[in-house]
Scaffold this active site. Structure first.
Site, PDB file in Angstrom:
ATOM      1  CG  HIS A 400      23.200  -5.578  31.893  1.00  0.00           C
ATOM      2  ND1 HIS A 400      23.115  -4.471  31.275  1.00  0.00           N
ATOM      3  CD2 HIS A 400      23.876  -6.370  31.379  1.00  0.00           C
ATOM      4  CE1 HIS A 400      23.659  -4.571  30.153  1.00  0.00           C
ATOM      5  NE2 HIS A 400      24.286  -5.769  30.439  1.00  0.00           N
ATOM      6  CB  ALA A 401      19.885  -9.868  30.091  1.00  0.00           C
ATOM      7  CG  HIS A 430      22.952 -12.201  23.898  1.00  0.00           C
ATOM      8  ND1 HIS A 430      24.041 -11.999  23.315  1.00  0.00           N
ATOM      9  CD2 HIS A 430      23.566 -12.327  25.335  1.00  0.00           C
ATOM     10  CE1 HIS A 430      25.161 -11.557  23.637  1.00  0.00           C
ATOM     11  NE2 HIS A 430      24.812 -11.832  25.171  1.00  0.00           N
ATOM     12  CD  GLU A 431      21.972 -12.779  28.899  1.00  0.00           C
ATOM     13  OE1 GLU A 431      22.679 -13.629  29.365  1.00  0.00           O
ATOM     14  OE2 GLU A 431      22.356 -11.810  28.428  1.00  0.00           O
ATOM     15  CG  HIS A 434      26.192 -16.037  27.444  1.00  0.00           C
ATOM     16  ND1 HIS A 434      27.285 -15.943  26.932  1.00  0.00           N
ATOM     17  CD2 HIS A 434      25.592 -14.778  27.419  1.00  0.00           C
ATOM     18  CE1 HIS A 434      27.486 -14.560  26.353  1.00  0.00           C
ATOM     19  NE2 HIS A 434      26.459 -13.968  27.110  1.00  0.00           N
ATOM     20  CD  GLU A 458      28.890 -11.889  25.406  1.00  0.00           C
ATOM     21  OE1 GLU A 458      27.810 -11.407  25.171  1.00  0.00           O
ATOM     22  OE2 GLU A 458      29.340 -11.790  26.796  1.00  0.00           O
ATOM     23  CG  HIS A 559      29.127  -3.438  29.479  1.00  0.00           C
ATOM     24  ND1 HIS A 559      27.832  -2.775  29.336  1.00  0.00           N
ATOM     25  CD2 HIS A 559      29.225  -4.728  29.445  1.00  0.00           C
ATOM     26  CE1 HIS A 559      27.237  -3.931  28.870  1.00  0.00           C
ATOM     27  NE2 HIS A 559      27.779  -5.085  28.821  1.00  0.00           N
ATOM     28  CE1 TYR A 569      28.148  -8.322  25.393  1.00  0.00           C
ATOM     29  CE2 TYR A 569      29.664  -6.584  26.145  1.00  0.00           C
ATOM     30  CZ  TYR A 569      28.663  -7.598  26.441  1.00  0.00           C
ATOM     31  OH  TYR A 569      28.329  -7.860  27.602  1.00  0.00           O
TER      32      TYR A 569
HETATM   33  O1  X8Z Z   1      25.554  -6.715  27.907  1.00  0.00           O
HETATM   34  C1  X8Z Z   1      25.009  -7.348  26.862  1.00  0.00           C
HETATM   35  C2  X8Z Z   1      24.369  -8.624  27.281  1.00  0.00           C
HETATM   36  C3  X8Z Z   1      24.701  -9.457  28.450  1.00  0.00           C
HETATM   37  S1  X8Z Z   1      26.144 -10.228  28.014  1.00  0.00           S
HETATM   38  C4  X8Z Z   1      22.760  -8.462  27.710  1.00  0.00           C
HETATM   39  N1  X8Z Z   1      25.162  -6.867  25.751  1.00  0.00           N
HETATM   40  C5  X8Z Z   1      25.890  -5.882  25.309  1.00  0.00           C
HETATM   41  C6  X8Z Z   1      24.950  -4.416  25.984  1.00  0.00           C
HETATM   42  O2  X8Z Z   1      23.936  -4.475  26.389  1.00  0.00           O
HETATM   43  O3  X8Z Z   1      25.664  -3.270  25.674  1.00  0.00           O
HETATM   44  C7  X8Z Z   1      24.470  -7.406  24.661  1.00  0.00           C
HETATM   45  C8  X8Z Z   1      24.806  -6.707  23.457  1.00  0.00           C
HETATM   46  C9  X8Z Z   1      25.771  -5.615  23.904  1.00  0.00           C
HETATM   47 ZN    ZN Z   2      26.219 -11.805  26.619  1.00  0.00          ZN
END
Ligand code: X8Z
Ligand code: ZN
Length: 660
Positions: A400-401, A430-431, A434, A458, A559, A569
């Site tokens: 997970h990024a 996106h990354e 951050h 975010e 999450h 988000y």
């Molecule tokens: O979890 C993330 C990022 C890391 S902060 C990759 N995002 C959410 C997801 O993947 O559910 C970005 C968009 C929504």
């Molecule tokens: Zn993020």
């Protein structure tokens, strides 16, 4: 993003319950002003890490603003030490998942929690004192610093830590073994790279999430899609019981800090009351809900053409496995099925990235080049030396990024299993957003080394990514044929809406579900029912087969088991359009908002840098006003951006019966 723990609350995945409990129980810290010495306590193993406040402040002494100042200065020094140790161990653990790295990560997390518990308790003595704004803000942020607050009783803290570790681990290691003669096995078997994973048995090995996610993104074989969805949602029932206990213990911790429950603690991070924040989220969603429902109506009709009316009924929710994404959270992968006008230009860079033999490093360099074109600093050399860009074949990593600043002073990194796709090009921006935020607030005191709120963090990189317009992609050689004219515009905006508009109800409902769970409104016996009530009511989707309380579908989204709050988000999807519009206005962009790209514009870069430099030192409405001149979050920029699509959509669905 790593700093505010968005991608993992508890880095120590996979550590046994007993091991964590043993590591935690000995400490005895937190309950009193001066915890009894013990062999496991962090302050004993790391000389100098004793909470200075504990030594200097007695509970019944008169307190002064000067004392508060000294206390906070010491706490910041110590916190930074605890957090650097935690980040370093977390980096190792998520890059090399082994029993020992997990143990070390869990320990450093526990040490940071213990410390925070002690100092938040001590900080209470300054309540009611007249303090300057910055100091008062720091004390407030200190109270909000733990996403999962440790209960007062050390044994319960140990139990909570063990459960949280286990939950994240269960998600991280989950695999699914496809049925022997099923469509999924046939579909995955076409890729030789899956052969090893497919040599599995139920409960023993199988394919990992990335493989299932890719299948859902690219296959149109309904049977295979269905099995992939069901297979992944089969990983989470074992989490259910532990999750209920985690809720109980987390709430105990929240009460120690004076919050009603964990949800209230989470909603307190927005410079308004938790109740106001909840109303604020509702207000924002009300602005965009009609647009979402129009998009839903159009997409459903096109999916009905692909999969038939029996599967995709009129006035019925859309089956969740048909939207190109495991969680139906963004729908860009079904663009080919719903493309408004065929042959009106390209909107996706994937084919060019592959054709031009882009690799992971080149993708990341392209991301950096956008930021430096704005006059922002290049990433430090250590970023290139220490980041993980490519999924290693010889070890387990958390894919997970995420973005990091391990030392809180420019030790920037990303950790991402980059694929050469249009979607991942967006995620790289996106990354890096951050990372640039970390970089520009690096000189702030550690408690202010955060976004103005977590939604700002975010939104930063996504704001940049809104400038990856077709014209920009053509300019750098990643698109051949621009989408032109009204039809091209509708095509491009459809692609964007599938990602940005489809996400909105999902972005909202994850925490709505959790807020109700933490508040006790949704008891454990109704977890899944409440989840699907929200998913159906807000998103208009339905599970591909009947669900029950034997299932625990929230646990199949990263999450939730990883304890990462999600409303950030939802906010970010509003802020990024507000930021984009403000920057485009500032640079004098002429024409529709969706055609604006800030690429190469130093003035836009300086405006972003100025906001990032603030960190969390000011209430977020001030940071918003400084950049946009607007005083509150709003859907108006998003609606302006998509206006041409919306007009077209309304015509398309005029004869249809929408809703579900
Ligand atoms: O979890 C993330 C990022 C890391 S902060 C990759 N995002 C959410 C997801 O993947 O559910 C970005 C968009 C929504
Ligand atoms: Zn993020």
């Amino acid at each position: 993003m790593r700093r505010a723990r968005p991608c993992s609350w508890f880095a120590g995945a996979g550590l046994g319950v007993a091991a964590v409990a043993a590591a935690l129980v000995g400490c005895g810290g937190g309950a009193g002003w001066r915890p009894a010495p013990c062999p496991n306590c962090a302050e004993q193993r790391y000389p100098g890490s004793v909470a200075p406040g504990e030594e200097q402040i007695e509970p019944d002494t008169e307190v002064s603003a000067e004392e508060a100042e000294r206390f906070v200065a010491n706490v910041e020094k110590e916190l930074r030490r605890f957090w650097i140790r935690r980040e370093r161990a977390g980096w190792l653990q998520t890059n090399f998942i082994t029993f020992d790295t997990e143990s070390l990560a869990a320990e450093t997390e526990k040490d940071a929690m213990d410390y925070l518990r002690r100092v938040t308790k001590q900080a209470r003595r300054f309540e009611g004192l007249k303090l300057d704004a910055a100091l008062a803000r720091k004390l407030k942020l200190l109270k909000l610093a733990a996403t999962l607050p440790p209960p007062g009783d050390p044994a319960k803290t140990a139990e909570l830590a063990a459960i949280a570790t286990w939950l994240q681990s269960a998600y991280g290691k989950a695999k699914y073994c496809p049925k022997p003669d099923g469509a999924l096995r046939r579909a995955l078997g076409k890729d030789k790279g899956n052969a090893e994973a497919l040599a599995c048995a139920p409960g023993k090995g199988g394919v990992s999430l990335d493989v299932l996610v890719k299948l859902l993104a690219t296959s149109r074989d309904e049977e295979a899609l269905r099995e992939a969805w069901i297979g992944w949602h089969g990983i989470s029932p074992p989490m259910r019981e532990k999750y209920a206990r985690y809720v109980e213990l987390g709430n105990d911790g929240a009460k120690q800090l004076g919050f009603g429950d964990v949800g209230e603690l989470w909603r307190s991070g927005y410079d308004m009351s938790p109740a106001q924040f909840r109303a604020e989220a509702d207000r924002l969603y009300a602005e965009v809900r009609p647009f979402y429902e129009e998009l839903h109506c159009y997409v459903r009709a096109r999916l009905r053409e692909q999969y038939g009316a029996k599967l995709v009924g009129e006035k019925a929710p859309i089956p969740a496995h048909l939207l190109g994404n495991m969680w139906s959270q963004s729908w860009g992968n079904v663009y080919p099925l719903v493309e408004p006008f065929k042959g009106q230009g390209d909107v996706d860079a994937t084919a060019s990235l592959v054709k031009q033999k882009y690799d992971e490093l080149k993708m990341a360099r392209l991301g950096e080049a956008f930021f430096t074109s704005l006059g922002l600093d290049p990433l430090p050399q250590t970023f290139w030396e220490r980041s993980l860009f490519k999924k290693p074949r010889d070890r387990e990593v958390v894919c997970h990024a995420s973005a990091w600043d391990v030392t809180y002073s420019d030790d920037l990194r990303i950790k991402m299993c980059i694929e050469m796709t249009d979607e991942d090009l967006g995620t790289i921006h996106h990354e890096l957003g951050h990372n640039y935020y970390f970089h520009y607030y690096r000189d702030q005191p550690v408690l202010f080394q955060q976004g103005a709120n977590d939604g700002f963090h975010e939104a930063l990189g996504d704001t940049i990514a809104l400038s990856i317009t077709p014209a920009y992609l053509k300019r750098i050689g990643l698109l051949d044929k621009l989408p032109e004219g009204d039809k091209g515009t509708v095509n491009f905006l459809m692609k964007m809406a599938l990602d940005k508009v489809a996400f909105l109800p999902f972005g909202k409902l994850i925490d709505e579900w959790r807020w109700d769970v933490f508040a006790g409104k949704t008891p454990a016996g109704q977890y899944n029912q409440a989840w699907w009530d929200l998913r159906t009511r807000l998103q208009g989707i339905a599970p591909p087969l009947a669900r029950s309380e034997q299932d625990f579908d929230p646990g199949a989204k990263y999450h939730v088991p990883a304890n990462v709050p999600y409303i950030r988000y939802f906010l970010a999807f509003f802020y990024q359009f507000q930021f984009h519009r403000a920057l485009c206005r500032a640079i004098g962009h002429q024409g529709p908002l969706h055609t604006c790209s800030i690429y190469g514009n130093k003035q836009a870069g300086e405006k972003l840098a100025a906001m990032m430099r603030l960190g969390a030192s000011q209430p977020w409405p001030e940071a918003l006003a400084a950049l946009t001149g607007e005083s509150q979050a709003s859907g108006s920029a998003l609606l302006e951006y998509f206006a041409p699509l919306r007009d077209w959509l309304r015509q398309q669905i005029a004869q249809q019966s929408c809703g579900w």
